[in-house]
Structure formats: C-alpha cells, structure tokens
Scaffold this active site. Structure first.
Site, PDB file in Angstrom:
ATOM      1  N   ALA A 189       0.813  -1.221   0.000  1.00  0.00           N
ATOM      2  CA  ALA A 189       0.000   0.000   0.000  1.00  0.00           C
ATOM      3  C   ALA A 189       0.843   1.266   0.000  1.00  0.00           C
ATOM      4  O   ALA A 189       0.509   2.240  -0.683  1.00  0.00           O
ATOM      5  CB  ALA A 189      -0.921  -0.007   1.224  1.00  0.00           C
ATOM      6  N   CYS A 313      15.218   0.998   1.492  1.00  0.00           N
ATOM      7  CA  CYS A 313      14.186   0.157   2.097  1.00  0.00           C
ATOM      8  C   CYS A 313      14.579  -0.376   3.458  1.00  0.00           C
ATOM      9  O   CYS A 313      13.738  -0.649   4.282  1.00  0.00           O
ATOM     10  CB  CYS A 313      13.923  -1.034   1.197  1.00  0.00           C
ATOM     11  SG  CYS A 313      12.281  -1.017   0.550  1.00  0.00           S
TER      12      CYS A 313
HETATM   13  N1  PLP Z   1       9.689  -5.259  -3.038  1.00  0.00           N
HETATM   14  C1  PLP Z   1      10.169  -4.131  -3.577  1.00  0.00           C
HETATM   15  C2  PLP Z   1      10.546  -4.116  -5.020  1.00  0.00           C
HETATM   16  C3  PLP Z   1      10.318  -2.989  -2.785  1.00  0.00           C
HETATM   17  O1  PLP Z   1      10.817  -1.879  -3.331  1.00  0.00           O
HETATM   18  C4  PLP Z   1       9.964  -3.054  -1.422  1.00  0.00           C
HETATM   19  C5  PLP Z   1      10.171  -1.875  -0.543  1.00  0.00           C
HETATM   20  O2  PLP Z   1      10.798  -0.927  -0.915  1.00  0.00           O
HETATM   21  C6  PLP Z   1       9.436  -4.248  -0.915  1.00  0.00           C
HETATM   22  C7  PLP Z   1       9.328  -5.337  -1.746  1.00  0.00           C
HETATM   23  C8  PLP Z   1       9.016  -4.358   0.527  1.00  0.00           C
HETATM   24  O3  PLP Z   1       7.747  -3.775   0.697  1.00  0.00           O
HETATM   25  P1  PLP Z   1       7.262  -3.353   2.186  1.00  0.00           P
HETATM   26  O4  PLP Z   1       8.005  -2.131   2.544  1.00  0.00           O
HETATM   27  O5  PLP Z   1       5.787  -3.102   2.006  1.00  0.00           O
HETATM   28  O6  PLP Z   1       7.532  -4.523   3.049  1.00  0.00           O
END
Ligand code: PLP
Length: 380
Positions: A189, A313
């Site tokens: 989301a 991330c």
């Molecule tokens: N996959 C990709 C390509 C992402 O860029 C990210 C987060 O940046 C994720 C998975 C992980 O998503 P979440 O932050 O909702 O766990």
C-alpha cells in the site's frame, strides 16, 4: 522557508486524499472482522470493500487477494507458501525475495539489469522438480522493467510457478495478469499512496498458498492474524485513487526524461542507469563520479531536496548496491549513485529544484577535485 522537495517516492509515497479520513473512521469501529455481531460485520464489510478495490488494481477477483503486513510478507508468503522447494530468483530482486529462503538460485542480469532468459531456461531445464520462479516487474533502485511475460512463458513450459514482486510497479504501470502470465504477485500500500504496514499477495486462479504465519483461519486460511482493518481500508482507498490517477504517469515520465537530458548536458561524467531500456516512468538512478552517494544525499537534504542512495528500504545503512553489482557496474561508479523517484504529488518544478541543487553540488565537487568550473552550468 522553501518547502521540502520530496523525490523519494520509491521508498514510500505520501498518502492520497481520503486515506487518512477513511482510516480514522475504520479505527472508530470496534469490531473484529471475524466476529458475527453487528460491529464485527461492519468491520468485515470494510475489509471486503477494500479487497474489491485492491483486486481491481491488479485485474484479480477479490477472492485472489490475501492481505498481509506489506510487500515483504507478501513475497515471503508467495515463495515459502507455494509448496515448491526449488526457488529461482533474479539477481536484482528486493532483499525480501532474495532472503525468503536460504538457498535461492540466482539468474544473472545484463548491463541494464534485465534478466538473462536463456540462463533462466537452462536453470529450469536442470531442475529435477518444478520450481517457483520470482522475477520483479520493476526494480526499486533503477526502475528497470523486467520481461515478466517472457519469464512466465518459459517457466510455465517447465511446470514452474511464477511469482512477480510488483511492489514498485503497481499503479505506475498497468497490471494485466493475462498478459503477464504469472501465478502470484505482491503489492504494497505505501508505494501507491496508502499507509505503511499493509500489502497483499494476489494468488490468481486456483493457486493455493499455505499460511506462513499460522494460528488463525483469517484470509481463508492463507494468513493468520486479526486483519489490520484501518490499514486495509486505507489501502483500498489508495488503490482506487491510483487507478483514477493513472494518466499522470506519462507527464511524470516526460519530467523525468527532461531531468536526465539536462543533467547529462550540464555535467560531464554523469551516468544514467538503464536509460535505454523500459523503465518505470518515475525513477532515475544517476551517478556523479567522484561524489559519494551518502554525501550527495546529505548535501541535497541540506538544500531541501530528498532523494536516496540506492535502496532506502532497509535500515538507512548504505552498503554496496547488489543491483548495480549484478549489472556489472564498477564499484566506484556504483558508490556515487543516487535514486531520484517522483510520485503522485510531484510537480515539474521539483525536478528543477533537484537539478539546481545537484548542479551546484557538482560544481563544488569539481572545485574540491581542483578541476575548476564545469563547461556549462544548468539553466532551466
Ligand atoms: N519489493 C520491492 C521491489 C520494494 O521496493 C519493497 C520496498 O521498498 C518491498 C518489496 C518491501 O515492501 P514493504 O516495505 O511493504 O515490506
């Protein structure tokens, strides 16, 4: 004071109008969606309404949607819950895919970060039991789009299941499961204007996934735990708004392309990764040789412009980008790469502010290296 110019939408994107209000009213409802009384039924209705909206975003039936705590959990559920022991993933996947199992086999990519289809096929042919193949739709660092339909076509010939991490792509590019040919996709989301901490795995058709988080029958037995009702409601509102707003991405792509053209013209040595292949409309991964990416991010921050160094991330610690390494980018160049990512709140002037700040920094970097002024400074 100048407003902050936020160009880090691939890390997370501001919530869309209506999301906070919908979440607040969901929070005011006391019911648990599993309860049979009136309040429980009201909560259930909110969850199911959101499920329909998220399903519409990804061309799925509501029954295909399994709500999770985000993209990371959706990726884990797909790979660990699909019942396949052999896991094949591209070398440029997000860490949540790379680390979903202990021993994934990595498919190499070319200099633009595109998965090597011939090598994928050779790996599948060597496997004695059918695998699960996971290849992302768009890379979070470079925005490069993978040939997922071709991946799925090859994988299906070998009886493999195909999962696609569409966390960065969802809402920025259309997702048509018939064209993609995948069995499962992950979405999150907070990458499309919803809240953090909620996502979904879409298991198309009759694909079965077994719960990784066990101990409750929620989500048709595919994910235990009381649903995050406010988060799911916010996700639903954001998903619908994202579908309505799809036309904006072509404007964003034009701004991004102009930004890159002007940066290349104004500053010698600047490099754009994945410039000549299909990319997300919003992402630019740029390198300024000689300028450490962490320093660039800090200097841009001081100038009121927020971008990130590679993938933001994880924890904020910057290690060498495994994506650029897999693409064969020299360590020095990779160390000077930053990611600029636009989003639904972006305006053209944001790219101008970035360029002004980046060019000023470039000039200072050159002076620091004793090279004098660049031949042409940036003028919008
Ligand atoms: N996959 C990709 C390509 C992402 O860029 C990210 C987060 O940046 C994720 C998975 C992980 O998503 P979440 O932050 O909702 O766990």
């Amino acid at each position: 004071m100048e407003p902050v110019t936020y160009l880090d939408h691939n890390a997370t994107t501001p919530i869309r109008p209506g999301v906070a209000e919908a979440m607040a009213s969901a929070m005011a409802c006391a019911g648990n969606p599993s309860s049979v009384h009136r309040s429980g039924r009201a909560a259930r209705r909110m969850v199911e309404d959101a499920r329909e909206r998220v399903a519409a975003l990804v061309g799925a039936s509501p029954a295909n949607v399994v709500f999770t705590s985000g993209g990371t959990e959706a990726n884990h559920l797909a790979i660990r819950g699909c019942g396949r022991r052999h896991v094949i993933v591209s070398a440029v996947e997000h860490p949540s895919v790379l680390k979903a199992t202990d021993t994934p086999k990595l498919v190499p990519v070319d200099g633009d970060g595109i998965v090597d289809l011939a090598e994928l096929e050779a790996m599948l042919a060597r496997d004695e039991t059918p695998a699960v193949v996971s290849v992302m739709l768009a890379n979070n660092e470079t925005g490069v789009l993978q040939p997922v339909a071709a991946v799925a076509e090859i994988a299906r010939r070998y009886g493999a299941l195909v999962h696609c991490d569409a966390v960065q792509a969802a809402a920025k590019v259309a997702i048509d499961p018939k064209n993609l040919g995948v069995h499962m996709i992950s979405v999150s989301a907070h990458k499309l204007g919803g809240p953090t901490g909620v996502g979904a795995l879409i298991a198309y058709g009759d694909i079965q996934v077994s719960a990784v988080a066990c101990g409750g029958g929620q989500e048709r037995g595919r994910r235990a735990g009381t649903e995050n009702v406010p988060g799911i409601v916010g996700f639903g509102v954001a998903a619908e708004a994202a579908v309505d707003d799809a036309a904006k991405w072509s404007r964003i792509a034009a701004w991004r392309d102009t930004l890159e053209r002007r940066a290349l013209r104004a500053m010698c040595g600047v490099h754009v990764f994945g410039a000549h292949v299909n990319r997300l409309p919003n992402t630019s991964c740029l390198a300024m040789p000689g300028a450490d990416s962490e320093i660039q991010v800090m200097m841009l921050d001081l100038a009121g412009v927020e971008v990130s160094a590679g993938s933001a991330c994880s924890s904020g610690t910057v290690t060498r980008s495994h994506v650029l390494a897999a693409m064969g980018v020299a360590e020095d160049l990779a160390r000077s790469a930053i990611r600029v990512s636009l989003g639904w709140t972006s305006e053209e002037r944001d790219t101008e502010r970035f360029l002004n700040a980046w060019c000023a920094m470039h000039e200072r970097t050159l002076q620091g290296q004793g090279q004098g002024s660049p031949s042409e400074s940036y003028a919008a």
